[in-house]
Scaffold this motif. Sequence first.
Motif, mmCIF file in Angstrom:
data_model
loop_
_atom_site.group_PDB
_atom_site.id
_atom_site.type_symbol
_atom_site.label_atom_id
_atom_site.label_comp_id
_atom_site.label_asym_id
_atom_site.label_seq_id
_atom_site.Cartn_x
_atom_site.Cartn_y
_atom_site.Cartn_z
ATOM 1 N N GLU A 13 -16.606 -31.038 119.857
ATOM 2 C CA GLU A 13 -16.613 -32.456 119.516
ATOM 3 C C GLU A 13 -17.996 -32.897 119.037
ATOM 4 N N ALA A 14 -18.022 -33.977 118.279
ATOM 5 C CA ALA A 14 -19.301 -34.538 117.857
ATOM 6 C C ALA A 14 -20.069 -35.005 119.090
ATOM 7 N N PRO A 15 -21.347 -34.621 119.231
ATOM 8 C CA PRO A 15 -22.125 -35.027 120.409
ATOM 9 C C PRO A 15 -22.538 -36.489 120.325
ATOM 10 N N ALA A 16 -22.836 -37.074 121.470
ATOM 11 C CA ALA A 16 -23.291 -38.461 121.522
ATOM 12 C C ALA A 16 -24.714 -38.561 120.998
ATOM 13 N N GLY A 17 -25.059 -39.747 120.449
ATOM 14 C CA GLY A 17 -26.417 -39.968 120.000
ATOM 15 C C GLY A 17 -26.522 -40.128 118.496
ATOM 16 N N MET A 18 -27.712 -40.502 118.056
ATOM 17 C CA MET A 18 -27.953 -40.771 116.644
ATOM 18 C C MET A 18 -28.340 -39.526 115.869
ATOM 19 N N PRO A 34 -12.454 -21.534 98.498
ATOM 20 C CA PRO A 34 -12.106 -22.923 98.830
ATOM 21 C C PRO A 34 -11.704 -23.060 100.297
ATOM 22 N N SER A 35 -12.049 -24.188 100.887
ATOM 23 C CA SER A 35 -11.686 -24.450 102.276
ATOM 24 C C SER A 35 -11.309 -25.916 102.434
ATOM 25 N N ILE A 36 -10.520 -26.182 103.461
ATOM 26 C CA ILE A 36 -10.110 -27.556 103.754
ATOM 27 C C ILE A 36 -10.030 -27.708 105.267
ATOM 28 N N THR A 37 -10.470 -28.842 105.771
ATOM 29 C CA THR A 37 -10.442 -29.100 107.208
ATOM 30 C C THR A 37 -9.416 -30.185 107.513
ATOM 31 N N LEU A 38 -8.557 -29.890 108.489
ATOM 32 C CA LEU A 38 -7.486 -30.810 108.882
ATOM 33 C C LEU A 38 -7.794 -31.393 110.263
ATOM 34 N N PRO A 39 -7.726 -32.718 110.433
ATOM 35 C CA PRO A 39 -8.018 -33.343 111.734
ATOM 36 C C PRO A 39 -6.797 -33.285 112.654
ATOM 37 N N VAL A 40 -6.576 -32.140 113.278
ATOM 38 C CA VAL A 40 -5.327 -31.938 114.023
ATOM 39 C C VAL A 40 -5.523 -31.711 115.519
ATOM 40 N N PHE A 41 -6.759 -31.495 115.965
ATOM 41 C CA PHE A 41 -6.998 -31.230 117.380
ATOM 42 C C PHE A 41 -7.746 -32.385 118.028
ATOM 43 N N GLU A 42 -7.651 -32.454 119.348
ATOM 44 C CA GLU A 42 -8.379 -33.454 120.124
ATOM 45 C C GLU A 42 -9.137 -32.752 121.231
ATOM 46 N N GLY A 43 -10.436 -33.026 121.322
ATOM 47 C CA GLY A 43 -11.272 -32.384 122.318
ATOM 48 C C GLY A 43 -11.158 -33.003 123.694
ATOM 49 N N PRO A 44 -11.888 -32.483 124.680
ATOM 50 C CA PRO A 44 -11.811 -32.969 126.065
ATOM 51 C C PRO A 44 -12.142 -34.445 126.228
ATOM 52 N N ASN A 45 -12.984 -34.990 125.328
ATOM 53 C CA ASN A 45 -13.379 -36.399 125.424
ATOM 54 C C ASN A 45 -12.596 -37.302 124.480
ATOM 55 N N GLY A 46 -11.520 -36.753 123.909
ATOM 56 C CA GLY A 46 -10.674 -37.557 123.028
ATOM 57 C C GLY A 46 -11.151 -37.655 121.605
ATOM 58 N N LEU A 47 -12.188 -36.918 121.246
ATOM 59 C CA LEU A 47 -12.687 -36.957 119.868
ATOM 60 C C LEU A 47 -12.032 -35.847 119.048
ATOM 61 N N PRO A 48 -11.905 -36.055 117.744
ATOM 62 C CA PRO A 48 -11.205 -35.067 116.911
ATOM 63 C C PRO A 48 -12.008 -33.783 116.700
ATOM 64 N N ILE A 49 -11.281 -32.693 116.595
ATOM 65 C CA ILE A 49 -11.844 -31.397 116.222
ATOM 66 C C ILE A 49 -10.946 -30.835 115.125
#
Length: 235
Positions: A169-174, A192-207
């Motif tokens: 997950e994206a870490p907290a902070g600036m 070529p690559s593509i990222t799909l927002p399909v997972f949810e991490g332990p803190n509820g943020l997307p992976i």
Amino acid sequence: MEASGSLDTLGILARSVEDVSLYRDVLLGIEPVPLPEDEAAPRIGFCRPYYWNRLESATQKLLEDGARRLARAGAKGEEVILPAADYEGLEAAHRWISGFEMARNLAWEIEYHWDRISEKFREGRLKDGLACSFERYCEMRERVARCRQLLAPVMARYDALLAPAAAGEAPAGMHPIPHPYVYMIWTAMHVPSITLPVFEGPNGLPIGAQLVAKSCDDRRLFAVARWAYRILRDS
């Protein structure tokens, strides 16, 4: 404005795979063609790159579960391991190639506006680039070329590979800590690559889940991505 001609990548952010496909056709100046609707289950390999152990355990589990769900839905594939002995050197190659090219593409800014360039950039890529010899640059380009040769027969067996898109997950902070190794391998390989927002991490943020296809096979990648997104989003 070119930074590193060997590695510069145009990234498209959109609300759907169909929009990414449309945008790509428009940018290429070709007639837009809708993605086919009657796609059979694709061949998707589950890729464990050399940096697998650097991922957070929660991310590893999400990707493993995603691979199982795709397989249950009919995706034909198996596990693909990219060994460190062959591919780990790509991180150094990416660093020196990009630094060397940036320092030369930005020669005017370096000469006339050095004090207006951020300290982080001056002490990072530009410092690397100014210190990199032409011989090292050529050596790194040869290393990347060898890796592309190794990857080509692997990619030929699949419509796409499922790979990590982030360490966690994206870490907290600036000032979050980036994890460029999850994408720099594919950038260097010119695939070529593509990222799909399909997972949810332990803190509820997307992976995200990253799908990668062989070189110049963008349209096939989009079709596989849409199929995988529907499976991973709804299951």
